[in-house]
Design a protein around this motif. Sequence first.
Motif, PDB file in Angstrom:
ATOM      1  N   ARG A  33       0.984  -1.601   0.010  1.00  0.00           N
ATOM      2  CA  ARG A  33      -0.348   0.093  -0.025  1.00  0.00           C
ATOM      3  C   ARG A  33       1.084   0.696  -0.455  1.00  0.00           C
ATOM      4  O   ARG A  33       2.183   1.389   0.930  1.00  0.00           O
ATOM      5  CB  ARG A  33      -0.791  -0.279   0.905  1.00  0.00           C
ATOM      6  CG  ARG A  33      -1.299   1.655   1.577  1.00  0.00           C
ATOM      7  CD  ARG A  33      -2.924   1.332   2.100  1.00  0.00           C
ATOM      8  NE  ARG A  33      -3.543  -0.140   2.070  1.00  0.00           N
ATOM      9  CZ  ARG A  33      -4.728  -0.415   2.580  1.00  0.00           C
ATOM     10  NH1 ARG A  33      -5.108   0.401   4.588  1.00  0.00           N
ATOM     11  NH2 ARG A  33      -6.200  -1.039   2.064  1.00  0.00           N
ATOM     12  N   VAL A  34       0.340   1.981  -0.927  1.00  0.00           N
ATOM     13  CA  VAL A  34       1.047   3.477  -0.671  1.00  0.00           C
ATOM     14  C   VAL A  34       0.186   5.013  -0.932  1.00  0.00           C
ATOM     15  O   VAL A  34      -0.613   3.890  -1.101  1.00  0.00           O
ATOM     16  CB  VAL A  34       2.218   3.741  -1.705  1.00  0.00           C
ATOM     17  CG1 VAL A  34       3.391   2.597  -1.795  1.00  0.00           C
ATOM     18  CG2 VAL A  34       1.279   3.753  -3.638  1.00  0.00           C
ATOM     19  N   ALA A  35       0.228   5.530  -0.130  1.00  0.00           N
ATOM     20  CA  ALA A  35      -0.277   6.353   0.007  1.00  0.00           C
ATOM     21  C   ALA A  35      -0.094   8.055  -0.928  1.00  0.00           C
ATOM     22  O   ALA A  35       1.657   8.358  -1.134  1.00  0.00           O
ATOM     23  CB  ALA A  35      -0.313   7.278   1.361  1.00  0.00           C
ATOM     24  N   VAL A  36      -0.881   8.356  -1.590  1.00  0.00           N
ATOM     25  CA  VAL A  36      -0.672   9.585  -2.186  1.00  0.00           C
ATOM     26  C   VAL A  36      -1.571  11.555  -1.282  1.00  0.00           C
ATOM     27  O   VAL A  36      -2.327  11.062  -1.623  1.00  0.00           O
ATOM     28  CB  VAL A  36      -1.578   9.946  -3.643  1.00  0.00           C
ATOM     29  CG1 VAL A  36      -1.179  11.118  -4.354  1.00  0.00           C
ATOM     30  CG2 VAL A  36      -0.779   8.965  -4.654  1.00  0.00           C
ATOM     31  N   ILE A  37      -0.746  11.760  -1.092  1.00  0.00           N
ATOM     32  CA  ILE A  37      -0.498  13.808  -0.465  1.00  0.00           C
ATOM     33  C   ILE A  37      -0.600  14.421  -1.496  1.00  0.00           C
ATOM     34  O   ILE A  37       0.384  14.744  -2.506  1.00  0.00           O
ATOM     35  CB  ILE A  37      -0.361  13.461   1.025  1.00  0.00           C
ATOM     36  CG1 ILE A  37       1.378  13.292   0.815  1.00  0.00           C
ATOM     37  CG2 ILE A  37      -0.141  12.149   1.956  1.00  0.00           C
ATOM     38  CD1 ILE A  37       2.625  13.666   1.960  1.00  0.00           C
ATOM     39  N   ALA A  38      -0.537  15.670  -0.525  1.00  0.00           N
ATOM     40  CA  ALA A  38      -0.490  17.075  -1.446  1.00  0.00           C
ATOM     41  C   ALA A  38      -0.314  18.052  -0.816  1.00  0.00           C
ATOM     42  O   ALA A  38      -1.332  18.532  -0.570  1.00  0.00           O
ATOM     43  CB  ALA A  38      -1.727  16.899  -2.494  1.00  0.00           C
TER      44      ALA A  38
END
Length: 302
Positions: free
Chosen positions: A12-17
Amino acid sequence: MIKPFALQEGDRVAVIAPAGPPDKKQLIQGKRVFEKMGLDVVIGRHVFDVEEDLVAVDQKRLADLHEAFCDPAVRGIFCAGGGFGTARIAPMIDYAKIQRNPKIFWGYSNITYLLNAIQIFSDLVTFHGPMVASDLNDEQRTVGTESSFLPLFTGESLAYDSRKSPLITLAHGTGEGRLVGGNLTLLTNGLGTPYQVNTNGAILLIEDVAEPAFRIDTMLTHLNQAGVFDAVEGVVIGNFQVEPDEYAKIKKVLQDFFVCAPFPVVENFHIGHCQPNFGVPLGVKAKLTASPPRLVIDSGVI
């Protein structure tokens, strides 16, 4: 420095901004690229939030960053795109928490501020590379850009020579040291702060976007007068993403600035605001040679 664990299929990987909300369509397209790599992608709760209140914006961006690092199921954190404002959240980050939960943190452009801050205060290797929405969307994405993520799975070292792009030597020699740096504007903005890049015994990477030659000259002069080049072992020059006429002026600035450099300086790496955009780990050992021009970088993962 601490190296994060390599990725495996199914992780699992997370995408943030942290630097601003991305285009939703482009983010979904980039997310599909990661899914084709076999990754399980989760999107930060506040990635698309738009607030007029900067205090609220910063707290939401900070929350996504902390949640991603503290979630034991997340193995890597990838930024959606660039923008502005990461310097505002740098003092609020819990760096001890990041150090206790080391994982891949990947981005560039305005994310440069966080790449350096996390290295300095968490002792964690970070990654300067293409971002999910701005670089992996269907219109921009190239095979070379996609290939940048492969070493995160294999743990292999990186070698960049003129087979990837025609490299140009501005100053000769051989240098070895940690690879550091990123966006030139952000590096300059960090001078005199706790987040100033540490270039002692290092190979310095610089790149930028849409800055005219006089601004590049001003920023290089500022770095020089601040002592940034006093103990570097080499300089890697990435892309500047300007029109050809302006780039000709920038090349002259670079040639004049580095003509007497006592360390190797090589330009025209496809690193930064360009396609392909090759990702590189920061904080690991690298070797830069000028004859022939070649950059070799240790793996950023274990």
